[in-house]
Design a protein around this motif. Sequence first.
Motif, PDB file in Angstrom:
ATOM      1  N   PRO A 297      65.365  -7.158  -2.012  1.00  0.00           N
ATOM      2  CA  PRO A 297      64.017  -7.089  -2.595  1.00  0.00           C
ATOM      3  C   PRO A 297      63.034  -8.092  -2.009  1.00  0.00           C
ATOM      4  CG  PRO A 297      65.668  -6.908  -4.315  1.00  0.00           C
ATOM      5  CD  PRO A 297      66.410  -7.219  -3.041  1.00  0.00           C
ATOM      6  N   ALA A 298      63.496  -9.314  -1.697  1.00  0.00           N
ATOM      7  CA  ALA A 298      62.560 -10.313  -1.153  1.00  0.00           C
ATOM      8  C   ALA A 298      62.029  -9.852   0.204  1.00  0.00           C
ATOM      9  CB  ALA A 298      63.258 -11.665  -1.030  1.00  0.00           C
ATOM     10  N   ALA A 299      62.908  -9.289   1.033  1.00  0.00           N
ATOM     11  CA  ALA A 299      62.466  -8.806   2.350  1.00  0.00           C
ATOM     12  C   ALA A 299      61.486  -7.657   2.185  1.00  0.00           C
ATOM     13  CB  ALA A 299      63.679  -8.354   3.172  1.00  0.00           C
ATOM     14  N   ARG A 300      61.734  -6.800   1.222  1.00  0.00           N
ATOM     15  CA  ARG A 300      60.846  -5.647   1.014  1.00  0.00           C
ATOM     16  C   ARG A 300      59.465  -6.098   0.530  1.00  0.00           C
ATOM     17  NH1 ARG A 300      62.676  -2.054  -2.848  1.00  0.00           N
ATOM     18  NH2 ARG A 300      64.441  -3.206  -3.649  1.00  0.00           N
ATOM     19  N   ALA A 301      59.459  -7.070  -0.406  1.00  0.00           N
ATOM     20  CA  ALA A 301      58.177  -7.568  -0.927  1.00  0.00           C
ATOM     21  C   ALA A 301      57.381  -8.237   0.191  1.00  0.00           C
ATOM     22  CB  ALA A 301      58.426  -8.548  -2.066  1.00  0.00           C
ATOM     23  N   HIS A 302      58.090  -8.985   1.034  1.00  0.00           N
ATOM     24  CA  HIS A 302      57.418  -9.667   2.147  1.00  0.00           C
ATOM     25  C   HIS A 302      56.751  -8.641   3.070  1.00  0.00           C
ATOM     26  CE1 HIS A 302      56.525 -12.517   5.244  1.00  0.00           C
ATOM     27  NE2 HIS A 302      57.228 -11.824   6.123  1.00  0.00           N
ATOM     28  N   ARG A 303      57.481  -7.568   3.397  1.00  0.00           N
ATOM     29  CA  ARG A 303      56.903  -6.544   4.293  1.00  0.00           C
ATOM     30  C   ARG A 303      55.656  -5.917   3.695  1.00  0.00           C
ATOM     31  NH1 ARG A 303      62.562  -3.661   5.422  1.00  0.00           N
ATOM     32  NH2 ARG A 303      63.361  -5.241   6.829  1.00  0.00           N
ATOM     33  N   ARG A 304      55.743  -5.580   2.400  1.00  0.00           N
ATOM     34  CA  ARG A 304      54.583  -4.948   1.760  1.00  0.00           C
ATOM     35  C   ARG A 304      53.381  -5.892   1.731  1.00  0.00           C
ATOM     36  NH1 ARG A 304      55.213   0.288  -0.980  1.00  0.00           N
ATOM     37  NH2 ARG A 304      55.996   1.237   0.911  1.00  0.00           N
ATOM     38  N   ALA A 305      53.661  -7.199   1.463  1.00  0.00           N
ATOM     39  CA  ALA A 305      52.570  -8.183   1.381  1.00  0.00           C
ATOM     40  C   ALA A 305      51.896  -8.328   2.749  1.00  0.00           C
ATOM     41  CB  ALA A 305      53.110  -9.521   0.896  1.00  0.00           C
ATOM     42  N   VAL A 306      52.696  -8.391   3.805  1.00  0.00           N
ATOM     43  CA  VAL A 306      52.139  -8.504   5.158  1.00  0.00           C
ATOM     44  C   VAL A 306      51.339  -7.246   5.487  1.00  0.00           C
ATOM     45  CG1 VAL A 306      52.734  -8.615   7.621  1.00  0.00           C
ATOM     46  CG2 VAL A 306      53.941 -10.084   5.985  1.00  0.00           C
ATOM     47  N   GLN A 307      51.900  -6.091   5.111  1.00  0.00           N
ATOM     48  CA  GLN A 307      51.231  -4.805   5.375  1.00  0.00           C
ATOM     49  C   GLN A 307      49.869  -4.765   4.692  1.00  0.00           C
ATOM     50  OE1 GLN A 307      53.048  -1.489   3.307  1.00  0.00           O
ATOM     51  NE2 GLN A 307      53.146  -0.301   5.192  1.00  0.00           N
ATOM     52  N   ARG A 308      49.828  -5.267   3.444  1.00  0.00           N
ATOM     53  CA  ARG A 308      48.563  -5.222   2.710  1.00  0.00           C
ATOM     54  C   ARG A 308      47.506  -6.109   3.357  1.00  0.00           C
ATOM     55  NH1 ARG A 308      49.877  -4.703  -3.332  1.00  0.00           N
ATOM     56  NH2 ARG A 308      50.479  -2.619  -2.715  1.00  0.00           N
ATOM     57  N   GLU A 309      47.968  -7.139   4.089  1.00  0.00           N
ATOM     58  CA  GLU A 309      47.003  -8.008   4.776  1.00  0.00           C
ATOM     59  C   GLU A 309      46.725  -7.527   6.197  1.00  0.00           C
ATOM     60  OE1 GLU A 309      48.095 -12.153   4.259  1.00  0.00           O
ATOM     61  OE2 GLU A 309      48.324 -11.858   2.104  1.00  0.00           O
ATOM     62  N   GLY A 310      47.188  -6.318   6.494  1.00  0.00           N
ATOM     63  CA  GLY A 310      46.861  -5.708   7.783  1.00  0.00           C
ATOM     64  C   GLY A 310      47.876  -5.972   8.887  1.00  0.00           C
ATOM     65  N   GLY A 311      48.999  -6.652   8.578  1.00  0.00           N
ATOM     66  CA  GLY A 311      50.003  -6.943   9.608  1.00  0.00           C
ATOM     67  C   GLY A 311      51.181  -5.982   9.531  1.00  0.00           C
ATOM     68  N   ASP A 312      52.198  -6.261  10.338  1.00  0.00           N
ATOM     69  CA  ASP A 312      53.393  -5.437  10.333  1.00  0.00           C
ATOM     70  C   ASP A 312      54.604  -6.346  10.543  1.00  0.00           C
ATOM     71  OD1 ASP A 312      55.453  -3.677  10.681  1.00  0.00           O
ATOM     72  OD2 ASP A 312      54.346  -2.312  11.995  1.00  0.00           O
ATOM     73  N   ALA A 313      55.311  -6.633   9.436  1.00  0.00           N
ATOM     74  CA  ALA A 313      56.435  -7.573   9.500  1.00  0.00           C
ATOM     75  C   ALA A 313      57.587  -7.042  10.346  1.00  0.00           C
ATOM     76  CB  ALA A 313      56.919  -7.909   8.086  1.00  0.00           C
ATOM     77  N   ALA A 314      57.647  -5.709  10.503  1.00  0.00           N
ATOM     78  CA  ALA A 314      58.734  -5.135  11.304  1.00  0.00           C
ATOM     79  C   ALA A 314      58.534  -5.483  12.776  1.00  0.00           C
ATOM     80  CB  ALA A 314      58.782  -3.617  11.135  1.00  0.00           C
ATOM     81  N   LYS A 315      57.270  -5.689  13.160  1.00  0.00           N
ATOM     82  CA  LYS A 315      57.001  -5.994  14.566  1.00  0.00           C
ATOM     83  C   LYS A 315      56.820  -7.496  14.778  1.00  0.00           C
ATOM     84  CE  LYS A 315      54.926  -1.532  15.582  1.00  0.00           C
ATOM     85  NZ  LYS A 315      53.693  -0.852  15.235  1.00  0.00           N
ATOM     86  N   ASP A 316      56.436  -8.213  13.719  1.00  0.00           N
ATOM     87  CA  ASP A 316      56.175  -9.641  13.852  1.00  0.00           C
ATOM     88  C   ASP A 316      56.959 -10.400  12.775  1.00  0.00           C
ATOM     89  OD1 ASP A 316      55.220 -12.181  14.038  1.00  0.00           O
ATOM     90  OD2 ASP A 316      53.156 -11.710  13.418  1.00  0.00           O
ATOM     91  N   ALA A 317      58.128 -10.926  13.169  1.00  0.00           N
ATOM     92  CA  ALA A 317      59.032 -11.557  12.211  1.00  0.00           C
ATOM     93  C   ALA A 317      58.428 -12.833  11.617  1.00  0.00           C
ATOM     94  CB  ALA A 317      60.363 -11.861  12.878  1.00  0.00           C
TER      95      ALA A 317
END
Length: 237
Positions: free
Chosen positions: A147-167
């Motif tokens: 869940p923590a990894a999923r929340a982090h991805r969504r939060a980054v996505q909402r700020e216009g980034g992509d955690a899958a591409k930028d660790a």
Amino acid sequence: MIVAIDGPAGSGKSTVARALAARCGLTYLDTGAMYRAVTAECLRLGVDVADQAAVAAVARDIRIDFGPVLEGGQSVSANGRDVTTEIRTPEVDRNVSAVSAVPAVREAMVALQRKAGETGDVVAEGRDIGTVVFPAAEVKVFLTADPAARAHRRAVQREGGDAAKDASAKADAAQEAQILADLQRRDKLDSTRAVAPLRPAEDAHHIDSSTLTLDEVIASVVALSPELHERDASNGR
Ligand code: DC
């Protein structure tokens, strides 16, 4: 061929399904966007999402059109109105589980999804693709992440980034905590509802993406099927 990718919110399904579609020449079908479009229409029309009959009427009448796949996601319109941005708002996040738990809504959406599948080569992502929508899919993946990894991805996505591409991508901590709470609430609603709850198909391959890069996840999916492997190889040639 049909590829089914199911899993909880934020597991990386969309990113994986989009990339797989591009690499293997498949049409991408975001079924979550369809439930979100129904939810956005209900909110716009002032329909109470607890009023199942009214919500069902919106779902039965809605026209959903998918446009081009853009960098941040696929463009979507509902009854001719562009809802690409609107369907990702926290308000839609909060209401979509109630809407997608209505049996008549699911019936209407599953019919549209199967119709999209008739056109041939599709990678569909959602919660019930391998169990209900396309039980005969050639490849079924159940994608999870903690869940923590999923929340982090969504939060980054909402700020216009992509955690899958930028660790190393960072997001606002308070917002991330709020997203984690919302995700956990939505996971619970989605996996305990009476109709088509989120669960892996018996023949689904489980992939945990918590510590994998996008390329590693794609490689594990491609490795599941000689046809995907062939498509991926010939696309790259
Ligand atoms: O994948 P997503 O977060 O965009 O999905 C939004 C909601 O839609 C999710 O909370 C549950 C619902 N959904 C569903 O019930 N069945 C699907 N096949 C896809 C999504």
